[in-house]
Design a protein around this motif. Structure first.
Motif, PDB file in Angstrom:
ATOM      1  N   UNK A 193      34.621  -6.573  15.570  1.00 22.50           N
ATOM      2  CA  UNK A 193      36.032  -6.910  15.367  1.00 22.50           C
ATOM      3  C   UNK A 193      36.924  -5.753  15.796  1.00 22.50           C
ATOM      4  N   UNK A 194      36.489  -4.532  15.504  1.00 27.05           N
ATOM      5  CA  UNK A 194      37.303  -3.364  15.830  1.00 27.05           C
ATOM      6  C   UNK A 194      37.492  -3.176  17.323  1.00 27.05           C
ATOM      7  N   UNK A 195      36.382  -3.106  18.073  1.00 29.35           N
ATOM      8  CA  UNK A 195      36.508  -2.805  19.503  1.00 29.35           C
ATOM      9  C   UNK A 195      35.288  -3.275  20.278  1.00 29.35           C
ATOM     10  N   UNK A 196      34.796  -4.467  19.923  1.00 33.81           N
ATOM     11  CA  UNK A 196      33.647  -5.007  20.617  1.00 33.81           C
ATOM     12  C   UNK A 196      34.041  -5.757  21.880  1.00 33.81           C
ATOM     13  N   UNK A 197      33.033  -6.166  22.633  1.00 33.50           N
ATOM     14  CA  UNK A 197      33.245  -6.955  23.847  1.00 33.50           C
ATOM     15  C   UNK A 197      33.436  -8.415  23.455  1.00 33.50           C
ATOM     16  N   UNK A 198      34.536  -9.023  23.884  1.00 29.93           N
ATOM     17  CA  UNK A 198      34.791 -10.424  23.536  1.00 29.93           C
ATOM     18  C   UNK A 198      34.907 -11.348  24.751  1.00 29.93           C
ATOM     19  N   UNK A 199      34.737 -10.794  25.959  1.00 27.97           N
ATOM     20  CA  UNK A 199      34.753 -11.628  27.158  1.00 27.97           C
ATOM     21  C   UNK A 199      34.160 -10.849  28.319  1.00 27.97           C
ATOM     22  N   UNK A 200      33.559 -11.594  29.232  1.00 25.88           N
ATOM     23  CA  UNK A 200      32.914 -10.967  30.386  1.00 25.88           C
ATOM     24  C   UNK A 200      33.861 -10.702  31.535  1.00 25.88           C
ATOM     25  N   UNK A 201      35.052 -11.297  31.483  1.00 26.87           N
ATOM     26  CA  UNK A 201      36.010 -11.067  32.561  1.00 26.87           C
ATOM     27  C   UNK A 201      36.353  -9.584  32.630  1.00 26.87           C
ATOM     28  N   UNK A 202      36.472  -9.094  33.856  1.00 26.75           N
ATOM     29  CA  UNK A 202      36.630  -7.661  34.077  1.00 26.75           C
ATOM     30  C   UNK A 202      38.046  -7.341  34.540  1.00 26.75           C
ATOM     31  N   UNK A 203      38.642  -6.324  33.904  1.00 25.73           N
ATOM     32  CA  UNK A 203      39.934  -5.795  34.324  1.00 25.73           C
ATOM     33  C   UNK A 203      39.801  -4.286  34.502  1.00 25.73           C
ATOM     34  N   UNK A 222      36.323  -7.127  28.873  1.00 25.36           N
ATOM     35  CA  UNK A 222      37.386  -7.226  27.885  1.00 25.36           C
ATOM     36  C   UNK A 222      36.910  -6.884  26.489  1.00 25.36           C
ATOM     37  N   UNK A 223      37.793  -6.342  25.699  1.00 33.16           N
ATOM     38  CA  UNK A 223      37.469  -5.909  24.343  1.00 33.16           C
ATOM     39  C   UNK A 223      38.407  -6.592  23.352  1.00 33.16           C
ATOM     40  N   UNK A 224      38.093  -6.484  22.072  1.00 31.75           N
ATOM     41  CA  UNK A 224      38.889  -7.130  21.027  1.00 31.75           C
ATOM     42  C   UNK A 224      40.216  -6.430  20.758  1.00 31.75           C
ATOM     43  N   UNK A 225      40.413  -5.246  21.298  1.00 26.15           N
ATOM     44  CA  UNK A 225      41.687  -4.530  21.163  1.00 26.15           C
ATOM     45  C   UNK A 225      42.125  -4.053  22.542  1.00 26.15           C
ATOM     46  N   UNK A 226      43.427  -4.065  22.823  1.00 22.04           N
ATOM     47  CA  UNK A 226      43.906  -3.619  24.129  1.00 22.04           C
ATOM     48  C   UNK A 226      43.916  -2.100  24.249  1.00 22.04           C
ATOM     49  N   UNK A 227      43.965  -1.645  25.493  1.00 26.49           N
ATOM     50  CA  UNK A 227      44.143  -0.217  25.757  1.00 26.49           C
ATOM     51  C   UNK A 227      44.895  -0.061  27.067  1.00 26.49           C
ATOM     52  N   UNK A 228      45.494   1.091  27.262  1.00 18.41           N
ATOM     53  CA  UNK A 228      46.339   1.332  28.432  1.00 18.41           C
ATOM     54  C   UNK A 228      45.539   1.198  29.715  1.00 18.41           C
ATOM     55  N   UNK A 229      45.951   0.284  30.598  1.00 18.93           N
ATOM     56  CA  UNK A 229      45.236   0.015  31.852  1.00 18.93           C
ATOM     57  C   UNK A 229      43.750  -0.249  31.602  1.00 18.93           C
ATOM     58  N   UNK A 230      43.457  -0.823  30.453  1.00 16.63           N
ATOM     59  CA  UNK A 230      42.080  -1.094  30.036  1.00 16.63           C
ATOM     60  C   UNK A 230      41.211   0.166  30.145  1.00 16.63           C
ATOM     61  N   UNK A 231      41.787   1.310  29.789  1.00 20.14           N
ATOM     62  CA  UNK A 231      41.056   2.579  29.873  1.00 20.14           C
ATOM     63  C   UNK A 231      39.912   2.655  28.877  1.00 20.14           C
ATOM     64  N   UNK A 232      40.061   1.959  27.747  1.00 14.03           N
ATOM     65  CA  UNK A 232      39.027   1.971  26.702  1.00 14.03           C
ATOM     66  C   UNK A 232      38.648   3.406  26.337  1.00 14.03           C
ATOM     67  N   UNK A 233      39.697   4.213  26.124  1.00 15.78           N
ATOM     68  CA  UNK A 233      39.492   5.650  25.909  1.00 15.78           C
ATOM     69  C   UNK A 233      39.123   6.014  24.481  1.00 15.78           C
ATOM     70  N   UNK A 234      39.141   5.054  23.569  1.00 17.49           N
ATOM     71  CA  UNK A 234      38.819   5.342  22.171  1.00 17.49           C
ATOM     72  C   UNK A 234      37.356   5.027  21.898  1.00 17.49           C
ATOM     73  N   UNK A 235      36.642   6.008  21.387  1.00 13.90           N
ATOM     74  CA  UNK A 235      35.264   5.809  20.938  1.00 13.90           C
ATOM     75  C   UNK A 235      35.237   5.737  19.423  1.00 13.90           C
ATOM     76  N   UNK A 236      34.339   4.915  18.904  1.00 14.98           N
ATOM     77  CA  UNK A 236      34.139   4.799  17.458  1.00 14.98           C
ATOM     78  C   UNK A 236      32.867   5.552  17.087  1.00 14.98           C
TER      79      UNK A 236
END
Length: 233
Positions: free
Chosen positions: A78-88, A93-107
């Motif tokens: 729920x926090x930041x998992x993969x929720x779709x295979x479409x690629x940007x 895609x992840x359950x939370x947005x990030x700037x330019x899909x950078x996905x710069x936050x690690x848990x």
């Protein structure tokens, strides 16, 4: 060499010899962490989004009772998992947005036995270091909560190449605005998932100085906040 091979190939005493005193105090010599492959997250159940919003709150009294792996799986997805295979921008895609899909936050996930890095593609926890480091997340029940999530930004994830649409993304102040905002998105997902299943959650500051050393972070990583989750007292 990855962290798992490192832990297996280096004798425990050799590892301890390179650690700060505050680190060696918490480390167990008798336990070798293994990768935890989490069960598939449940995509139904719990309260509705609107009901979860009604229940969402900060609860600072959290039981030390361990969470089942299924609950842990649901929370992290729920926090930041993969929720779709479409690629940007080259990433799923992840359950939370990030700037330019950078996905710069690690848990970074601190459990009683050690610290793990949440790897969303395989939906698993990769060992980082053995020992109980939950006290680095904060005081009172945060130090004994069964789950403490450390939000850590990796600035190297920002694409500075010609394909980057945001030409200001290399500005440190712009990056700061992004990684704080992106952390908030993830933390709110955790809050809502916790409310949906009747769990207690608490977003708060953490020990940034010691965490950098003890989690073996890179110079490009920044420790931001922590979030404690568990059953309410």
């Amino acid at each position: 060499m990855n962290r798992r091979k490192f832990l297996k190939s280096v004798p425990p005493m050799a590892i301890l010899a390179t650690m700060a005193p505050s680190f060696s105090r918490s480390v167990s010599l008798g336990l070798e962490l293994q990768t935890i492959v989490l069960p598939k997250p449940e995509k139904d159940g719990g309260k509705s989004v609107l009901a979860s919003l009604l229940e969402r709150k900060t609860t600072r009294t959290i039981s030390s009772k361990e969470l089942p792996q299924q609950v842990l799986s649901n929370l992290l997805w729920a926090g930041f998992g993969v929720n779709r295979d479409s690629v940007t921008m080259g990433k799923k895609g992840r359950t939370a947005p990030s700037a330019s899909n950078s996905q710069e936050i690690d848990l970074y996930v601190a459990l009683k036995q050690g610290v793990y890095l949440y790897e969303p593609i395989g939906h698993q926890l990769i060992p980082v270091v053995e020992g109980d480091f939950r006290t680095r997340s904060g005081r009172r029940s945060a130090a004994t909560a069964p789950l403490n999530i450390f939000y850590i930004a990796d600035l190297s994830r920002y694409d500075l190449g010609p394909s980057q649409p945001d030409r200001s993304i290399g500005d440190p102040e712009v990056q700061k605005s992004y990684y704080y905002t992106d952390t908030g998105f993830i933390a709110q997902n955790i809050y809502l998932c916790s409310a949906s299943f009747g769990l207690a959650a608490w977003f708060h500051n953490c020990d940034k100085e010691n965490t950098v050393k003890e989690f073996r972070l890179k110079p490009t990583q920044r420790v931001l906040f922590a979030q404690s989750v568990g059953y309410p007292e």
